[in-house]
Design a protein around this motif. Structure first.
Motif, PDB file in Angstrom:
ATOM      1  N   ASN A   1      -9.281   6.415  -3.037  1.00 55.93           N
ATOM      2  CA  ASN A   1      -8.911   4.998  -3.017  1.00 55.93           C
ATOM      3  C   ASN A   1      -8.648   4.525  -4.460  1.00 55.93           C
ATOM      4  N   GLN A   2      -7.374   4.291  -4.766  1.00 55.66           N
ATOM      5  CA  GLN A   2      -6.990   3.733  -6.074  1.00 55.66           C
ATOM      6  C   GLN A   2      -6.314   2.383  -5.882  1.00 55.66           C
ATOM      7  N   LEU A   3      -6.659   1.729  -4.777  1.00 57.63           N
ATOM      8  CA  LEU A   3      -6.066   0.446  -4.454  1.00 57.63           C
ATOM      9  C   LEU A   3      -6.650  -0.653  -5.317  1.00 57.63           C
TER      10      LEU A   3
ATOM     11  N   LEU B   1      -8.814  -4.217   3.430  1.00 54.77           N
ATOM     12  CA  LEU B   1      -9.230  -2.951   2.831  1.00 54.77           C
ATOM     13  C   LEU B   1      -9.940  -2.032   3.832  1.00 54.77           C
TER      14      LEU B   1
ATOM     15  N   VAL C   1      -9.960  11.359   0.904  1.00 54.89           N
ATOM     16  CA  VAL C   1      -9.196  10.127   0.685  1.00 54.89           C
ATOM     17  C   VAL C   1      -9.633   9.550  -0.657  1.00 54.89           C
TER      18      VAL C   1
ATOM     19  N   LEU D   1      -4.359   6.648  -2.106  1.00 57.31           N
ATOM     20  CA  LEU D   1      -3.886   5.300  -1.795  1.00 57.31           C
ATOM     21  C   LEU D   1      -3.768   4.516  -3.093  1.00 57.31           C
TER      22      LEU D   1
ATOM     23  N   ASN E   1      -8.940   7.527   6.605  1.00 52.35           N
ATOM     24  CA  ASN E   1     -10.022   8.476   6.906  1.00 52.35           C
ATOM     25  C   ASN E   1      -9.874   9.144   8.271  1.00 52.35           C
TER      26      ASN E   1
ATOM     27  N   VAL F   1       0.863  -1.191   0.000  1.00 52.03           N
ATOM     28  CA  VAL F   1       0.000   0.000   0.000  1.00 52.03           C
ATOM     29  C   VAL F   1       0.893   1.234   0.000  1.00 52.03           C
TER      30      VAL F   1
ATOM     31  N   MET G   1      -8.634   1.754   4.850  1.00 51.75           N
ATOM     32  CA  MET G   1      -9.482   2.926   4.605  1.00 51.75           C
ATOM     33  C   MET G   1      -9.803   3.661   5.909  1.00 51.75           C
TER      34      MET G   1
END
Length: 156
Positions: free
Chosen positions: A150-152, A133, A148, A124, A141, A113, A137
């Motif tokens: 999230n591009q995980l 996950l 935030v 991310l 947050n 990560v 997150m």
């Protein structure tokens, strides 16, 4: 008999307080709790002007004026001040947010990560297991960031 009747009416009328005296009485009553409110009186009708901080105070000032003897009615022209704006939300600087998230994700299972912070926004990237996950997150947050992203990539 007619003379006695007129005399009685004149006596009763003269006992009625003047608007000037009523105005003084209303303003004296208002000064205690509502110093920013003033009253004028015309024919026993009080007109209230000024400002207060709440609708409750506006109603209270009106009730105070109505409670004064010989006031027939009240015109309430009091203005309620707008509430103060909420305090601005402050966000931590980018390096503090980065350190906060990185320190909380030191576990080796989060080694894929990547955390990047730009202008208070967390991005991310990398890979995370589906079971992890939610935790990742949550940590992001809670870092006092503006946003935030999230591009995980989630793996099983």
């Amino acid at each position: 008999m007619l003379f006695c009747g007129l005399l009685a009416m004149a006596t009763l009328y003269s006992c009625k307080p003047s608007d000037t005296n009523l105005q003084k009485d209303v303003n004296s009553a208002l000064t205690v709790s509502y110093p920013e409110v003033s009253a004028s009186v015309n024919n026993g009708v009080a007109t209230l002007t000024g400002t207060v901080n709440s609708e409750t105070d506006k109603i209270g000032a009106e009730q105070t004026a109505k409670a004064v003897n010989h006031i027939k009615s009240v015109n309430n022209n009091i203005m309620v001040n707008a509430p103060a704006p909420p305090p601005a939300i402050s966000y931590d600087p980018d390096h503090v947010i980065t350190d906060n998230i990185s320190n909380r994700l030191t576990d080796s299972k989060y080694k894929d990560v990547n955390v990047e912070v730009r202008d208070g926004e967390v991005i991310l990237t990398g890979k995370v297991k589906r079971d992890d996950l939610q935790h990742v997150m949550q940590v992001a947050n809670e870092a006092r960031a503006k946003k935030v992203v999230n591009q995980l990539t989630v793996t099983d």
